[in-house]
Scaffold this motif. Structure first.
Motif, PDB file in Angstrom:
ATOM      1  N   PHE A 102     -16.098 -12.845 -10.814  1.00  0.00           N
ATOM      2  CA  PHE A 102     -14.929 -12.425 -11.209  1.00  0.00           C
ATOM      3  C   PHE A 102     -13.984 -13.316 -10.841  1.00  0.00           C
ATOM      4  O   PHE A 102     -13.563 -13.345  -9.884  1.00  0.00           O
ATOM      5  N   ASP A 103     -13.171 -13.847 -11.812  1.00  0.00           N
ATOM      6  CA  ASP A 103     -12.304 -15.002 -11.732  1.00  0.00           C
ATOM      7  C   ASP A 103     -10.895 -14.432 -10.928  1.00  0.00           C
ATOM      8  O   ASP A 103     -10.429 -15.117 -10.211  1.00  0.00           O
ATOM      9  N   ARG A 104     -10.645 -13.317 -11.254  1.00  0.00           N
ATOM     10  CA  ARG A 104      -9.394 -12.730 -10.737  1.00  0.00           C
ATOM     11  C   ARG A 104      -9.793 -12.346  -9.134  1.00  0.00           C
ATOM     12  O   ARG A 104      -9.010 -12.559  -8.288  1.00  0.00           O
ATOM     13  N   LEU A 105     -10.772 -12.044  -8.911  1.00  0.00           N
ATOM     14  CA  LEU A 105     -11.249 -11.922  -7.187  1.00  0.00           C
ATOM     15  C   LEU A 105     -11.183 -13.309  -6.648  1.00  0.00           C
ATOM     16  O   LEU A 105     -10.836 -13.372  -5.200  1.00  0.00           O
ATOM     17  N   ASP A 106     -11.808 -14.168  -7.132  1.00  0.00           N
ATOM     18  CA  ASP A 106     -11.621 -15.597  -6.765  1.00  0.00           C
ATOM     19  C   ASP A 106     -10.365 -16.178  -6.656  1.00  0.00           C
ATOM     20  O   ASP A 106     -10.006 -16.967  -5.659  1.00  0.00           O
ATOM     21  N   ALA A 107      -9.368 -15.963  -7.500  1.00  0.00           N
ATOM     22  CA  ALA A 107      -8.252 -16.334  -7.607  1.00  0.00           C
ATOM     23  C   ALA A 107      -7.412 -15.645  -6.490  1.00  0.00           C
ATOM     24  O   ALA A 107      -6.772 -16.304  -5.601  1.00  0.00           O
ATOM     25  N   LEU A 108      -7.784 -14.584  -6.126  1.00  0.00           N
ATOM     26  CA  LEU A 108      -6.868 -13.698  -5.067  1.00  0.00           C
ATOM     27  C   LEU A 108      -7.555 -14.252  -3.548  1.00  0.00           C
ATOM     28  O   LEU A 108      -6.699 -14.392  -2.750  1.00  0.00           O
ATOM     29  N   ARG A 109      -8.592 -14.545  -3.533  1.00  0.00           N
ATOM     30  CA  ARG A 109      -9.415 -15.445  -2.679  1.00  0.00           C
ATOM     31  C   ARG A 109      -8.359 -16.749  -2.376  1.00  0.00           C
ATOM     32  O   ARG A 109      -8.106 -17.383  -1.172  1.00  0.00           O
ATOM     33  N   GLY A 110      -8.382 -17.355  -3.349  1.00  0.00           N
ATOM     34  CA  GLY A 110      -7.476 -18.575  -3.540  1.00  0.00           C
ATOM     35  C   GLY A 110      -6.035 -18.642  -2.960  1.00  0.00           C
ATOM     36  O   GLY A 110      -5.648 -19.505  -2.406  1.00  0.00           O
ATOM     37  N   VAL A 111      -5.467 -17.457  -3.285  1.00  0.00           N
ATOM     38  CA  VAL A 111      -4.049 -17.580  -2.780  1.00  0.00           C
ATOM     39  C   VAL A 111      -4.161 -17.236  -1.318  1.00  0.00           C
ATOM     40  O   VAL A 111      -3.295 -17.632  -0.675  1.00  0.00           O
ATOM     41  N   ALA A 112      -5.328 -16.458  -0.747  1.00  0.00           N
ATOM     42  CA  ALA A 112      -5.401 -16.330   0.541  1.00  0.00           C
ATOM     43  C   ALA A 112      -5.479 -17.706   1.362  1.00  0.00           C
ATOM     44  O   ALA A 112      -5.024 -17.925   2.223  1.00  0.00           O
ATOM     45  N   ILE A 113      -6.332 -18.398   0.517  1.00  0.00           N
ATOM     46  CA  ILE A 113      -6.683 -19.818   1.557  1.00  0.00           C
ATOM     47  C   ILE A 113      -5.543 -20.578   1.287  1.00  0.00           C
ATOM     48  O   ILE A 113      -5.094 -21.501   2.380  1.00  0.00           O
ATOM     49  N   VAL A 114      -4.813 -20.698   0.297  1.00  0.00           N
ATOM     50  CA  VAL A 114      -3.562 -21.672  -0.032  1.00  0.00           C
ATOM     51  C   VAL A 114      -2.557 -21.223   1.120  1.00  0.00           C
ATOM     52  O   VAL A 114      -1.767 -22.143   1.717  1.00  0.00           O
ATOM     53  N   TRP A 115      -2.097 -19.825   1.418  1.00  0.00           N
ATOM     54  CA  TRP A 115      -1.334 -19.342   2.268  1.00  0.00           C
ATOM     55  C   TRP A 115      -1.684 -19.741   3.410  1.00  0.00           C
ATOM     56  O   TRP A 115      -0.678 -20.132   4.410  1.00  0.00           O
ATOM     57  N   MET A 116      -3.108 -19.624   4.081  1.00  0.00           N
ATOM     58  CA  MET A 116      -3.447 -19.717   5.373  1.00  0.00           C
ATOM     59  C   MET A 116      -3.171 -21.279   5.572  1.00  0.00           C
ATOM     60  O   MET A 116      -2.937 -21.649   6.682  1.00  0.00           O
ATOM     61  N   ALA A 117      -3.551 -22.193   4.518  1.00  0.00           N
ATOM     62  CA  ALA A 117      -3.426 -23.496   4.591  1.00  0.00           C
ATOM     63  C   ALA A 117      -1.960 -23.901   5.129  1.00  0.00           C
ATOM     64  O   ALA A 117      -1.634 -24.853   5.952  1.00  0.00           O
ATOM     65  N   VAL A 118      -1.175 -23.343   4.193  1.00  0.00           N
ATOM     66  CA  VAL A 118       0.393 -23.622   4.604  1.00  0.00           C
ATOM     67  C   VAL A 118       0.621 -23.202   5.912  1.00  0.00           C
ATOM     68  O   VAL A 118       1.402 -24.012   6.632  1.00  0.00           O
ATOM     69  N   ALA A 123      -4.358 -18.894 -17.402  1.00  0.00           N
ATOM     70  CA  ALA A 123      -4.722 -20.029 -17.392  1.00  0.00           C
ATOM     71  C   ALA A 123      -3.868 -20.726 -16.185  1.00  0.00           C
ATOM     72  O   ALA A 123      -4.712 -21.646 -15.621  1.00  0.00           O
ATOM     73  N   ALA A 124      -2.876 -20.485 -15.825  1.00  0.00           N
ATOM     74  CA  ALA A 124      -2.208 -21.014 -14.604  1.00  0.00           C
ATOM     75  C   ALA A 124      -2.691 -20.842 -13.373  1.00  0.00           C
ATOM     76  O   ALA A 124      -2.580 -21.601 -12.422  1.00  0.00           O
ATOM     77  N   ALA A 125      -3.435 -19.706 -13.136  1.00  0.00           N
ATOM     78  CA  ALA A 125      -4.232 -19.237 -12.077  1.00  0.00           C
ATOM     79  C   ALA A 125      -5.515 -19.981 -11.703  1.00  0.00           C
ATOM     80  O   ALA A 125      -6.267 -19.697 -10.883  1.00  0.00           O
ATOM     81  N   ALA A 126      -5.813 -20.628 -12.845  1.00  0.00           N
ATOM     82  CA  ALA A 126      -7.432 -21.140 -12.829  1.00  0.00           C
ATOM     83  C   ALA A 126      -7.603 -21.930 -11.558  1.00  0.00           C
ATOM     84  O   ALA A 126      -8.856 -21.776 -11.271  1.00  0.00           O
ATOM     85  N   PRO A 127      -6.770 -22.751 -11.325  1.00  0.00           N
ATOM     86  CA  PRO A 127      -7.076 -23.698 -10.130  1.00  0.00           C
ATOM     87  C   PRO A 127      -7.563 -22.641  -8.711  1.00  0.00           C
ATOM     88  O   PRO A 127      -8.154 -23.306  -8.048  1.00  0.00           O
ATOM     89  N   LEU A 128      -6.593 -21.699  -8.591  1.00  0.00           N
ATOM     90  CA  LEU A 128      -6.912 -20.748  -7.503  1.00  0.00           C
ATOM     91  C   LEU A 128      -8.122 -20.111  -7.733  1.00  0.00           C
ATOM     92  O   LEU A 128      -8.865 -20.076  -6.569  1.00  0.00           O
ATOM     93  N   ALA A 129      -8.754 -19.925  -8.739  1.00  0.00           N
ATOM     94  CA  ALA A 129     -10.215 -19.225  -8.704  1.00  0.00           C
ATOM     95  C   ALA A 129     -11.095 -20.321  -8.272  1.00  0.00           C
ATOM     96  O   ALA A 129     -12.214 -20.186  -7.534  1.00  0.00           O
ATOM     97  N   VAL A 130     -11.013 -21.790  -8.760  1.00  0.00           N
ATOM     98  CA  VAL A 130     -11.615 -22.416  -8.378  1.00  0.00           C
ATOM     99  C   VAL A 130     -11.783 -22.963  -6.701  1.00  0.00           C
ATOM    100  O   VAL A 130     -12.792 -22.909  -6.189  1.00  0.00           O
TER     101      VAL A 130
END
Length: 238
Positions: free
Chosen positions: A7-23, A203-210
């Motif tokens: 589920f790309d949306r779940l992966d993207a949501l996790r991606g948001v968390a990981i980017v926020w954590m890295a910042v 499409a703009a959120a695809a990198p977050l899903a990856v």
């Protein structure tokens, strides 16, 4: 439902968390090396952010468990993934003990996830009762505290009378409640013919899903890279 379905949306949501954590960690590292002056232990700007990041991570962990159970994930496959998380938690403890001998991480977010995933899996048969169990987990530490739980060997439970001196702390209580609510939400969404989870990802959120698909690998390497880069900058400035 296909076993390999993602589920790309779940992966993207996790991606948001990981980017926020890295910042967040980058700002923490800047403070550690003296580039900025902030209080990450008491300033609400940072303490509230940390709570939000941990909440998002654990909620995603619960959602992911709901998906895994729906797809029939075996205990064998569960333990393989769990071993990776637990191994990374051990590395965090070792690394933090070198940088922060007095406040090393004995039970941080990865340690917490490792324990809470097992508990969530065992509690999964509660189904709708996950909401009540989650609420109990969140409320209990507000009602019960005891000095017995103030040591490094027992504070992982969460019923502490004072926060331990450590760089990261994510005890089972109350955070298990977030995982259980994430699992309960995931089960409810999946029961609605997959609903929000199955919708197309912009499409703009695809990198977050990856990034979300490789969240553990990213977590494992991002701090050594950030700290190494800042150490190099400090050395060059000298």
């Amino acid at each position: 439902m296909a076993l390999a379905e993602r589920f790309d949306r779940l992966d993207a949501l996790r991606g948001v968390a990981i980017v926020w954590m890295a910042v967040f960690h980058f700002c923490y590292d800047l403070n550690y090396f003296g580039f900025i002056r902030q209080n990450f232990y008491t300033d609400p700007l940072w303490t509230v952010q940390r709570a939000c990041i941990v909440t998002l991570f654990l909620f995603c962990a619960g959602l992911s468990q709901a998906v895994a159970l729906e797809q029939g994930q075996s205990w064998q496959r569960f333990w393989r993934r769990w071993a990776q998380i637990a191994g990374c938690a051990v590395l965090v403890s070792i690394g933090s003990s070198l940088m922060f001998p007095r406040s090393w991480i004995s039970f941080g977010i990865l340690h917490g996830i490792a324990v809470m995933l097992i508990l969530a899996r065992l509690l999964a048969p509660l189904k709708g009762g996950l909401w009540i169990a989650g609420l109990a987990a969140i409320v209990l530490p507000q009602l019960v505290q005891h000095p017995f739980f103030d040591t490094r060997w027992t504070n992982w439970v969460g019923l502490v009378t004072r926060k331990p001196v450590t760089e990261d702390f994510a005890p089972v209580l109350p955070w298990l409640g977030v995982v259980l609510w994430g699992m309960a939400t995931g089960r409810w969404v999946l029961a609605q013919r997959r609903g929000w989870l199955a919708d197309a990802l912009p499409a703009a959120a695809a990198p977050l899903a990856v990034l979300g698909r490789w969240s553990l690998s990213f977590y494992r390497v991002h701090q050594p890279v950030l700290i190494g880069a800042l150490m190099l900058v400090v050395a060059l400035r000298r």
